[in-house]
Motif scaffolding. Structure first.
Motif, PDB file in Angstrom:
ATOM      1  N   ALA A  40     -62.031 -28.931  39.879  1.00 47.32           N
ATOM      2  CA  ALA A  40     -61.979 -27.745  41.158  1.00 47.32           C
ATOM      3  C   ALA A  40     -61.057 -26.970  40.175  1.00 47.32           C
ATOM      4  O   ALA A  40     -61.542 -25.782  40.971  1.00 47.32           O
ATOM      5  CB  ALA A  40     -60.982 -28.591  41.579  1.00 47.32           C
ATOM      6  N   VAL A  41     -60.693 -26.924  39.188  1.00 53.12           N
ATOM      7  CA  VAL A  41     -60.005 -25.983  38.610  1.00 53.12           C
ATOM      8  C   VAL A  41     -60.964 -25.089  37.810  1.00 53.12           C
ATOM      9  O   VAL A  41     -60.579 -23.731  37.685  1.00 53.12           O
ATOM     10  CB  VAL A  41     -59.035 -26.329  37.901  1.00 53.12           C
ATOM     11  N   ALA A  42     -61.712 -26.159  36.393  1.00 56.68           N
ATOM     12  CA  ALA A  42     -62.818 -25.536  36.164  1.00 56.68           C
ATOM     13  C   ALA A  42     -64.101 -24.109  36.424  1.00 56.68           C
ATOM     14  O   ALA A  42     -64.000 -23.421  36.825  1.00 56.68           O
ATOM     15  CB  ALA A  42     -63.505 -26.264  35.068  1.00 56.68           C
ATOM     16  N   PHE A  43     -64.433 -24.916  37.947  1.00 55.69           N
ATOM     17  CA  PHE A  43     -65.072 -24.014  38.469  1.00 55.69           C
ATOM     18  C   PHE A  43     -64.517 -23.142  39.568  1.00 55.69           C
ATOM     19  O   PHE A  43     -65.479 -22.550  40.566  1.00 55.69           O
ATOM     20  CB  PHE A  43     -65.977 -24.928  39.531  1.00 55.69           C
ATOM     21  N   SER A  44     -62.956 -22.520  39.704  1.00 59.94           N
ATOM     22  CA  SER A  44     -62.743 -22.476  40.665  1.00 59.94           C
ATOM     23  C   SER A  44     -62.848 -20.571  41.427  1.00 59.94           C
ATOM     24  O   SER A  44     -62.986 -20.473  42.488  1.00 59.94           O
ATOM     25  CB  SER A  44     -61.335 -22.609  40.773  1.00 59.94           C
ATOM     26  N   THR A  45     -63.622 -20.225  40.041  1.00 57.39           N
ATOM     27  CA  THR A  45     -64.077 -19.024  39.980  1.00 57.39           C
ATOM     28  C   THR A  45     -65.112 -18.342  40.367  1.00 57.39           C
ATOM     29  O   THR A  45     -65.844 -17.629  40.429  1.00 57.39           O
ATOM     30  CB  THR A  45     -63.736 -17.964  38.779  1.00 57.39           C
ATOM     31  N   SER A  46     -66.245 -19.449  40.358  1.00 55.87           N
ATOM     32  CA  SER A  46     -67.348 -19.712  40.203  1.00 55.87           C
ATOM     33  C   SER A  46     -67.934 -19.167  42.070  1.00 55.87           C
ATOM     34  O   SER A  46     -69.697 -19.383  41.814  1.00 55.87           O
ATOM     35  CB  SER A  46     -67.655 -21.161  39.694  1.00 55.87           C
ATOM     36  N   GLY A  47     -67.334 -18.903  42.727  1.00 53.43           N
ATOM     37  CA  GLY A  47     -68.299 -19.063  44.070  1.00 53.43           C
ATOM     38  C   GLY A  47     -68.072 -20.226  45.117  1.00 53.43           C
ATOM     39  O   GLY A  47     -68.179 -21.219  44.233  1.00 53.43           O
ATOM     40  N   ASN A  48     -69.005 -20.291  46.141  1.00 47.49           N
ATOM     41  CA  ASN A  48     -69.037 -21.693  46.605  1.00 47.49           C
ATOM     42  C   ASN A  48     -70.959 -22.307  47.043  1.00 47.49           C
ATOM     43  O   ASN A  48     -71.061 -20.490  46.592  1.00 47.49           O
ATOM     44  CB  ASN A  48     -68.677 -21.270  48.252  1.00 47.49           C
ATOM     45  N   LEU A  49     -70.732 -22.808  46.393  1.00 50.38           N
ATOM     46  CA  LEU A  49     -72.206 -23.741  46.616  1.00 50.38           C
ATOM     47  C   LEU A  49     -73.173 -24.137  48.080  1.00 50.38           C
ATOM     48  O   LEU A  49     -72.029 -23.722  48.876  1.00 50.38           O
ATOM     49  CB  LEU A  49     -72.243 -24.985  45.930  1.00 50.38           C
ATOM     50  N   GLY A  50     -74.850 -23.665  47.814  1.00 45.61           N
ATOM     51  CA  GLY A  50     -74.832 -23.128  49.541  1.00 45.61           C
ATOM     52  C   GLY A  50     -74.506 -22.540  50.393  1.00 45.61           C
ATOM     53  O   GLY A  50     -74.964 -21.988  51.208  1.00 45.61           O
ATOM     54  N   ALA A  51     -73.560 -21.357  49.034  1.00 45.61           N
ATOM     55  CA  ALA A  51     -73.463 -19.926  49.990  1.00 45.61           C
ATOM     56  C   ALA A  51     -75.180 -19.479  50.781  1.00 45.61           C
ATOM     57  O   ALA A  51     -75.488 -18.735  49.808  1.00 45.61           O
ATOM     58  CB  ALA A  51     -72.172 -19.322  49.735  1.00 45.61           C
ATOM     59  N   ALA A  52     -73.988 -18.058  51.568  1.00 44.11           N
ATOM     60  CA  ALA A  52     -74.975 -17.067  51.705  1.00 44.11           C
ATOM     61  C   ALA A  52     -75.293 -16.024  50.850  1.00 44.11           C
ATOM     62  O   ALA A  52     -74.207 -16.286  50.284  1.00 44.11           O
ATOM     63  CB  ALA A  52     -74.789 -16.613  52.898  1.00 44.11           C
ATOM     64  N   PRO A  53     -76.452 -15.404  51.273  1.00 41.85           N
ATOM     65  CA  PRO A  53     -76.561 -13.938  49.732  1.00 41.85           C
ATOM     66  C   PRO A  53     -75.819 -13.718  49.997  1.00 41.85           C
ATOM     67  O   PRO A  53     -74.326 -12.365  49.306  1.00 41.85           O
ATOM     68  CB  PRO A  53     -77.735 -12.992  50.799  1.00 41.85           C
ATOM     69  N   ASP A  54     -74.793 -12.835  51.064  1.00 40.21           N
ATOM     70  CA  ASP A  54     -73.508 -12.199  51.890  1.00 40.21           C
ATOM     71  C   ASP A  54     -72.005 -12.746  51.329  1.00 40.21           C
ATOM     72  O   ASP A  54     -71.106 -12.648  51.110  1.00 40.21           O
ATOM     73  CB  ASP A  54     -73.593 -11.587  52.730  1.00 40.21           C
ATOM     74  N   GLY A  55     -71.687 -14.039  50.334  1.00 38.27           N
ATOM     75  CA  GLY A  55     -71.164 -15.277  50.234  1.00 38.27           C
ATOM     76  C   GLY A  55     -70.696 -15.820  50.471  1.00 38.27           C
ATOM     77  O   GLY A  55     -69.407 -16.663  50.708  1.00 38.27           O
ATOM     78  N   SER A  56     -70.764 -15.895  52.033  1.00 36.65           N
ATOM     79  CA  SER A  56     -70.290 -16.697  53.577  1.00 36.65           C
ATOM     80  C   SER A  56     -70.174 -18.104  53.339  1.00 36.65           C
ATOM     81  O   SER A  56     -72.135 -17.904  52.869  1.00 36.65           O
ATOM     82  CB  SER A  56     -70.201 -16.076  54.515  1.00 36.65           C
ATOM     83  N   GLY A  57     -69.960 -18.956  53.573  1.00 30.95           N
ATOM     84  CA  GLY A  57     -70.497 -19.867  54.097  1.00 30.95           C
ATOM     85  C   GLY A  57     -69.801 -20.536  53.007  1.00 30.95           C
ATOM     86  O   GLY A  57     -70.191 -20.958  51.733  1.00 30.95           O
TER      87      GLY A  57
END
Length: 270
Positions: A40-57
């Motif tokens: 969780a800490v190592a990938f905390s800045t990598s964004g969300n998995l399965g997010a929309a192109p605009d970064g949401s979700g």
């Protein structure tokens, strides 16, 4: 009734013994929690998995690793804990002494499995609390999700316990038990979708991992904790909960047969 009473008393004894052993508590109780925190800490800045192109979700990496860590905890508590523990008791003569008492084998097994069930419930409760409050992971709210969690968890833990008892016959001595059991458990975690995204593994490795129960335990837990949109990432495009139950059932029966054939109070070559 006497057998059940002895088994119940063995559960309390095994629990006291387990929590007095710092190494066992760390490697089977706290290890999944530690690994979840590391990922969780190592990938905390990598964004969300399965997010929309605009970064949401999408979901955080912490949420993505929760089902794998739950499944790993089930395997560690059952296979690794009992495989090493029982082999050690054979090596130091504990089982030989118990074999000279009126304690039935079923009561001994009931004590071990009961200890693993209780410690696993405590472990998964702590794991989910850490995920929710330390890493803001949204937990399921639908009752059917928790019903699926209950049967996959119970089925998986009992299957892991039976396989751990069977695996305890493999080490030649109690001192070699850790060297024999831990590499097997560690390999299964890497190929079964615990530490690595199962969909990204080579096809032949996915097929090999599908032989073993951990892959199906992790898949069952993914159906509980991951959004429905992640279902298409499974090899068949479905959670396949019926197949999850079938494979674990086959391994449970196979493990029981192995226990019947291999378990003795003392080694045959002693």
């Amino acid at each position: 009734m006497r057998t059940l009473e002895l088994g119940t008393s063995r559960i309390l004894y095994e629990l006291k013994l387990y929590f007095r052993q710092g190494d066992s508590v760390f490697f089977t109780f706290l290890f999944p929690i530690l690994m979840l925190s590391v990922f969780a800490v190592a990938f905390s800045t990598s964004g969300n998995l399965g997010a929309a192109p605009d970064g949401s979700g999408g979901i955080s990496f912490a949420a993505f690793y929760v089902p794998g860590m739950v499944a790993a905890g089930m395997l560690l508590s059952g296979v690794q804990n009992l495989g090493v523990d029982i082999a050690g008791e054979k090596g130091d003569g504990t089982l030989k002494r118990l074999g000279g008492t009126p304690l039935p084998v079923f009561s001994y097994f009931l004590g071990k499995i009961g200890m693993v069930l209780i410690s696993s419930v405590l472990q998964v409760t702590l794991l989910l609390l850490v995920a929710r409050f330390a890493f803001n992971v949204e937990l399921p709210t639908a009752p059917e999700k928790w019903l699926t969690f209950a049967w996959v968890f119970l089925f998986g833990v009992i299957t892991s316990c039976v396989l751990g008892i069977a695996l305890s016959a493999l080490p030649r001595t109690g001192k070699s038990a850790t060297a024999v059991v831990i590499p097997i458990v560690l390999l299964l975690q890497f190929i079964s979708g615990v530490y690595l995204n199962f969909a990204q593994l080579p096809g032949w490795l996915q097929d090999f991992a599908s032989i073993f129960p951990l892959k199906w335990m992790a898949q069952g837990m993914r159906s509980v904790f991951l959004p429905e949109s992640f279902e298409v990432m499974e090899p068949s495009g479905s959670w396949d909960l019926g197949l999850v139950a079938l494979v674990m059932g086959i391994w449970l029966v196979f493990g029981l047969l192995l226990c019947r054939v291999t378990f003795r109070w003392i080694r045959k070559d002693s």
